[in-house]
Design an enzyme around this catalytic site. Sequence first.
Site, mmCIF file in Angstrom:
data_model
loop_
_atom_site.group_PDB
_atom_site.id
_atom_site.type_symbol
_atom_site.label_atom_id
_atom_site.label_comp_id
_atom_site.label_asym_id
_atom_site.label_seq_id
_atom_site.Cartn_x
_atom_site.Cartn_y
_atom_site.Cartn_z
ATOM 1 N N TYR A 144 0.859 -1.188 0.000
ATOM 2 C CA TYR A 144 0.000 0.000 0.000
ATOM 3 C C TYR A 144 0.888 1.228 0.000
ATOM 4 C CZ TYR A 144 -3.433 3.433 1.680
ATOM 5 O OH TYR A 144 -4.244 4.535 1.827
ATOM 6 N N ASP A 239 9.275 3.190 -0.396
ATOM 7 C CA ASP A 239 8.231 3.841 0.385
ATOM 8 C C ASP A 239 8.480 3.522 1.851
ATOM 9 O OD1 ASP A 239 6.023 4.810 1.604
ATOM 10 O OD2 ASP A 239 4.557 3.762 0.357
ATOM 11 N N LYS A 267 4.193 9.529 8.660
ATOM 12 C CA LYS A 267 4.067 8.917 9.986
ATOM 13 C C LYS A 267 5.075 9.444 11.013
ATOM 14 C CE LYS A 267 1.194 5.430 8.067
ATOM 15 N NZ LYS A 267 1.146 4.423 7.044
#
Length: 427
Positions: A144, A239, A267
Amino acid sequence: MNRSRSHDLFQRARERSPGGVNSPVRAFRGVGGEPVFIERGEGAWMFDADGNRYVDYVGSWGPLLFGHAWKPVIDAVCAAAARGTSFGAPHAGEVDIAEAICAAVPSVEMVRLVSSGTEATSAAIRLARAATGRDRILKFAGCYHGAADPLLVKAGSGVETLGLPDSPGVPAGVAANTLTLPFNDVERLEELFTRHGETIAGVIVEPVVGNMGVLIPKPGFHEKLRELCTTYGAVLIWDEVMTGFRLARGGAQERLGIRPDLSTFGKVIGGGLPVGAFGGKRDLMKLVAPEGPMYQAGTLSGNPVSVAAGLAMLRALEDGKVYEALERTSARLCDGLSALAKEKGIPHVLNRVGSMWTMYFTDREVFDYDSAKTSDTARFGRFFHGLLDRGVYLPPSQFEAAFVSAAHDDAAIDHTLEAARGVLASL
Ligand SMILES: *Cc1c(COP(=O)(O)O)cnc(C)c1O
């Protein structure tokens, strides 16, 4: 456990927000039942609207490396907010955090701040295309990379849980430029590059996967991917929105010893406030506007309050000590869970890298999307609810990573293992 206030809030929420939530996986669709509404957090614990408390292993899905309401972040946020919440003009904090990111991650020479991980990955892909003049992107099934059109193809957890492997609304033409392969499959990677390598702009990958549950890269997989990208002139994008500053100060790339061309962050670098970033090689980043022609912009990019929170986090990571503590706590927790499951004769695989972990209920090795799917999700649902009722909050889906924070002390781990002992006995 009484959750009547959560229930009432959920009834109201469902009237005004799709599914009663603002991000799909929060809605408990993967485990059944109704979401718990949270009132406040403190260290490793969250307290719900009815006053119940839980040891939290979601950690806001990754950012909260030091747990909830960690004082250095709260102080930094309050001080920054008092000076103004947004300027729309450059400020010193942006320079400080860009320098801090580059100092921690050697492959990153220049960086652009954005407001979410999704924005970061979208821009990184645009940059790969701008740099190569090619259209095709390769991603791995189940990984994702945020909710942008070109990346909503075989996109794991949230999408998977809803049974929408390809979301309606993504134009066929956009999805057609996104190739997918199974994670960890070196043979098919070589085959694909042999056939299509010259047309691939970039490859985006979660270096350690967290978004179909935790998957560990097999030795040689990332080495081969790096080599193929170099050979064929494709941009390698790691990522690290989840893994960056969580698995090590230098992210997964420090642990695995490989340098991508571009990296994306989010994050942890926002300390629980909205932030993202993409960065990498200077020659690539110089293509970004206004230095270069590739357009990218954001009204709240580099927001002073978010940046202050991020800087408080990054400063606390400089000596690297937190990673040793996270490793010890996470090993104690996961070894304990595994031993309990074994004792009860429950087939399981516990994948863990540092403070990211997932317990799958399967007897097969879990290393890609298909093997993750062999997990007994009904059993996971019972495990999840059993723990929730005993005051332990796991991600409400089998296909998500759970996170340990530096605030998880012995008391929190003991509470979790005691709860798990009861639940596993009745699975
Ligand atoms: C969470 C996540 C994203 C998306 O970040 P948002 O801030 O939710 O947009 C992208 N990539 C990975 C690996 C993630 O874990």
